[in-house]
Design a protein around this motif. Structure first.
Motif, PDB file in Angstrom:
ATOM      1  N   LEU A  16      32.620 -32.815 -35.652  1.00  0.00           N
ATOM      2  CA  LEU A  16      31.738 -31.301 -35.401  1.00  0.00           C
ATOM      3  C   LEU A  16      31.353 -30.339 -35.641  1.00  0.00           C
ATOM      4  O   LEU A  16      30.713 -29.437 -36.585  1.00  0.00           O
ATOM      5  CB  LEU A  16      30.675 -31.853 -34.116  1.00  0.00           C
ATOM      6  N   PHE A  17      32.900 -29.398 -35.340  1.00  0.00           N
ATOM      7  CA  PHE A  17      33.023 -28.580 -35.455  1.00  0.00           C
ATOM      8  C   PHE A  17      33.025 -27.637 -36.798  1.00  0.00           C
ATOM      9  O   PHE A  17      32.703 -26.454 -36.548  1.00  0.00           O
ATOM     10  CB  PHE A  17      33.806 -28.122 -35.062  1.00  0.00           C
ATOM     11  N   ILE A  18      33.642 -28.450 -37.362  1.00  0.00           N
ATOM     12  CA  ILE A  18      33.748 -28.334 -39.051  1.00  0.00           C
ATOM     13  C   ILE A  18      32.465 -28.339 -39.675  1.00  0.00           C
ATOM     14  O   ILE A  18      32.179 -27.508 -40.442  1.00  0.00           O
ATOM     15  CB  ILE A  18      34.816 -28.892 -40.082  1.00  0.00           C
ATOM     16  N   ILE A  19      31.706 -29.348 -39.476  1.00  0.00           N
ATOM     17  CA  ILE A  19      31.183 -29.763 -39.925  1.00  0.00           C
ATOM     18  C   ILE A  19      29.952 -28.377 -39.741  1.00  0.00           C
ATOM     19  O   ILE A  19      28.361 -28.294 -40.942  1.00  0.00           O
ATOM     20  CB  ILE A  19      30.368 -31.027 -40.018  1.00  0.00           C
ATOM     21  N   ILE A  20      29.248 -28.511 -38.824  1.00  0.00           N
ATOM     22  CA  ILE A  20      28.240 -27.384 -38.003  1.00  0.00           C
ATOM     23  C   ILE A  20      28.903 -25.832 -38.642  1.00  0.00           C
ATOM     24  O   ILE A  20      27.736 -25.453 -39.569  1.00  0.00           O
ATOM     25  CB  ILE A  20      28.859 -27.121 -36.916  1.00  0.00           C
ATOM     26  N   HIS A  21      30.019 -25.678 -38.714  1.00  0.00           N
ATOM     27  CA  HIS A  21      30.318 -24.286 -39.681  1.00  0.00           C
ATOM     28  C   HIS A  21      29.922 -24.397 -40.652  1.00  0.00           C
ATOM     29  O   HIS A  21      29.841 -23.417 -41.856  1.00  0.00           O
ATOM     30  CB  HIS A  21      31.827 -23.783 -39.233  1.00  0.00           C
ATOM     31  N   ILE A  30      32.047 -32.637 -51.144  1.00  0.00           N
ATOM     32  CA  ILE A  30      31.350 -31.974 -49.941  1.00  0.00           C
ATOM     33  C   ILE A  30      31.444 -33.210 -48.599  1.00  0.00           C
ATOM     34  O   ILE A  30      32.097 -32.142 -48.264  1.00  0.00           O
ATOM     35  CB  ILE A  30      30.038 -31.839 -50.059  1.00  0.00           C
ATOM     36  N   LEU A  31      31.498 -34.153 -49.147  1.00  0.00           N
ATOM     37  CA  LEU A  31      32.490 -35.169 -48.591  1.00  0.00           C
ATOM     38  C   LEU A  31      33.400 -35.236 -48.015  1.00  0.00           C
ATOM     39  O   LEU A  31      34.329 -35.546 -47.223  1.00  0.00           O
ATOM     40  CB  LEU A  31      31.795 -36.609 -48.312  1.00  0.00           C
ATOM     41  N   ALA A  32      34.654 -34.451 -48.683  1.00  0.00           N
ATOM     42  CA  ALA A  32      35.885 -34.403 -49.254  1.00  0.00           C
ATOM     43  C   ALA A  32      36.470 -33.329 -48.623  1.00  0.00           C
ATOM     44  O   ALA A  32      37.369 -33.231 -48.149  1.00  0.00           O
ATOM     45  CB  ALA A  32      36.876 -34.810 -50.371  1.00  0.00           C
ATOM     46  N   ALA A  33      36.057 -32.583 -47.922  1.00  0.00           N
ATOM     47  CA  ALA A  33      35.565 -30.758 -47.588  1.00  0.00           C
ATOM     48  C   ALA A  33      35.453 -30.429 -45.969  1.00  0.00           C
ATOM     49  O   ALA A  33      36.399 -29.562 -45.337  1.00  0.00           O
ATOM     50  CB  ALA A  33      34.228 -30.114 -48.204  1.00  0.00           C
ATOM     51  N   GLN A  34      35.691 -31.899 -45.365  1.00  0.00           N
ATOM     52  CA  GLN A  34      36.236 -32.088 -44.147  1.00  0.00           C
ATOM     53  C   GLN A  34      37.861 -32.311 -43.509  1.00  0.00           C
ATOM     54  O   GLN A  34      38.338 -33.770 -43.964  1.00  0.00           O
ATOM     55  CB  GLN A  34      34.951 -32.825 -43.228  1.00  0.00           C
ATOM     56  N   ASN A  35      38.498 -31.349 -43.056  1.00  0.00           N
ATOM     57  CA  ASN A  35      40.231 -31.533 -43.189  1.00  0.00           C
ATOM     58  C   ASN A  35      40.487 -30.855 -41.759  1.00  0.00           C
ATOM     59  O   ASN A  35      40.460 -30.181 -41.413  1.00  0.00           O
ATOM     60  CB  ASN A  35      40.795 -31.339 -44.391  1.00  0.00           C
ATOM     61  N   PRO A  36      40.382 -32.071 -40.723  1.00  0.00           N
ATOM     62  CA  PRO A  36      40.119 -31.735 -39.457  1.00  0.00           C
ATOM     63  C   PRO A  36      41.783 -31.258 -39.097  1.00  0.00           C
ATOM     64  O   PRO A  36      43.153 -32.191 -39.772  1.00  0.00           O
ATOM     65  CB  PRO A  36      40.137 -32.865 -38.076  1.00  0.00           C
ATOM     66  N   ILE A  37      42.569 -30.396 -38.083  1.00  0.00           N
ATOM     67  CA  ILE A  37      43.773 -29.997 -38.270  1.00  0.00           C
ATOM     68  C   ILE A  37      44.516 -31.119 -37.012  1.00  0.00           C
ATOM     69  O   ILE A  37      45.764 -31.353 -37.022  1.00  0.00           O
ATOM     70  CB  ILE A  37      43.847 -28.322 -37.932  1.00  0.00           C
ATOM     71  N   SER A  38      43.344 -30.912 -35.508  1.00  0.00           N
ATOM     72  CA  SER A  38      43.841 -31.375 -35.650  1.00  0.00           C
ATOM     73  C   SER A  38      44.368 -33.096 -35.160  1.00  0.00           C
ATOM     74  O   SER A  38      43.555 -34.041 -35.752  1.00  0.00           O
ATOM     75  CB  SER A  38      43.515 -31.535 -33.876  1.00  0.00           C
ATOM     76  N   PRO A  39      44.984 -33.891 -34.575  1.00  0.00           N
ATOM     77  CA  PRO A  39      45.722 -35.510 -35.051  1.00  0.00           C
ATOM     78  C   PRO A  39      44.568 -36.178 -34.497  1.00  0.00           C
ATOM     79  O   PRO A  39      44.273 -37.497 -35.187  1.00  0.00           O
ATOM     80  CB  PRO A  39      46.947 -35.794 -34.512  1.00  0.00           C
ATOM     81  N   ASP A  40      44.014 -36.334 -33.512  1.00  0.00           N
ATOM     82  CA  ASP A  40      43.127 -37.271 -32.345  1.00  0.00           C
ATOM     83  C   ASP A  40      41.960 -36.642 -31.551  1.00  0.00           C
ATOM     84  O   ASP A  40      41.714 -37.657 -30.953  1.00  0.00           O
ATOM     85  CB  ASP A  40      43.650 -37.725 -31.808  1.00  0.00           C
ATOM     86  N   GLU A  41      41.953 -34.940 -32.393  1.00  0.00           N
ATOM     87  CA  GLU A  41      40.802 -35.149 -31.812  1.00  0.00           C
ATOM     88  C   GLU A  41      38.856 -34.985 -32.094  1.00  0.00           C
ATOM     89  O   GLU A  41      38.824 -34.165 -32.813  1.00  0.00           O
ATOM     90  CB  GLU A  41      40.671 -33.740 -30.803  1.00  0.00           C
TER      91      GLU A  41
END
Length: 260
Positions: free
Chosen positions: A31-36, A15-26
């Motif tokens: 937050l956007f990923i975790i909310i959805h 679960i905690l490894a499932a957040q993988n932002p695409i942007s380099p530094d935004e």
């Protein structure tokens, strides 16, 4: 047998490894990923509860039906509350990584489509959004082709002695129901003469209103964040979401109010 720990029981490593932002530094993409992701978990739970409710109605279990409806309403309040958190993200912040989402869109949430189908909104054309032979498509197809919660309510009332017309009870469950004056006559009698059944009906109205409330907060959040831009998945964005507002699911329960 391995010892069960908090981490293993909740499968936190995945679960905690499932957040993988695409942007380099935004910063706000996390937050956007975790909310959805959280939305999808709650969709899974409310689907679980809705199936349980349908079974309780089929089994003529009024207490279990009311208790499950109460839980579903609490979940919907939580879904609405999460919009407040998402709205702490500014439009500029979201637009800084929105282009990286490619075709990804909430419009593609198959679990929410399953919930709609279980509520009685049967859009067979939504199946084309999912890959053929995929588990998601088969799941949505199953919900489209099976009786809705309202169908289960009518069956419950029929088993309780109310003369629900046979053509209504035996109709094709894969087709959206548009209401029927004969069913409204029965609801009118229930509201006037059967307090226990009227309470159950009112909980269905609360459920319908809860879905509409979430849709409203969702569309206002989208308007606030991206205005009238098209959705990332090719939808009309806020304009599409606006078209879903003020469309009740349990039509007969709303129409009978004109006659009370």
């Amino acid at each position: 047998m391995a010892t069960v720990s908090y981490k293993s029981y909740l499968n936190l490593e995945k679960i905690l490894a499932a957040q993988n932002p695409i942007s380099p530094d935004e910063h706000d993409e996390m937050l956007f990923i975790i909310i959805h992701q959280t939305y999808e978990l709650w969709f899974k739970q409310i689907l679980h509860e809705a199936c349980y409710l349908r079974n309780a109605l089929v089994q003529n279990d009024t207490f279990r039906s009311l208790a499950t409806l109460k839980r579903m309403l609490k979940i919907l309040k939580t879904l609405v509350g999460q919009v407040d958190i998402l709205e702490t993200m500014t439009p500029i912040s979201f637009l800084s990584f929105r282009h990286l989402l490619d075709t990804a869109s909430g419009f593609q949430s198959w679990q929410f489509r399953c919930l709609e189908a279980l509520l009685g909104i049967k859009h067979k054309e939504r199946l084309r959004l999912l890959p053929e032979d995929s588990a998601e498509r088969k799941s949505l197809e199953g919900f489209i082709e099976s009786p809705s919660l309202f169908d289960a309510l009518l069956a419950f009332l029929s088993h309780s002695g109310y003369a629900i017309p046979a053509d209504i009870l035996e109709r094709d469950p894969s087709v959206s129901y548009d209401g029927d004056a004969r069913v409204q006559d029965i609801f009118l009698s229930i509201y006037k003469n059967d307090e226990a059944k009227a309470l159950l009906c009112e909980n269905f109205i609360d459920l319908d209103e809860g879905i509409q409330e979430w849709r409203y907060r969702h569309v206002k959040m989208v308007e606030r964040t991206v205005g009238d831009k098209s959705g990332t998945g090719g939808s009309l964005g806020a304009r599409y979401l606006q078209s879903t507002l003020a469309k009740p699911v349990f039509i007969d329960l709303w129409r009978v109010r004109d006659r009370l």
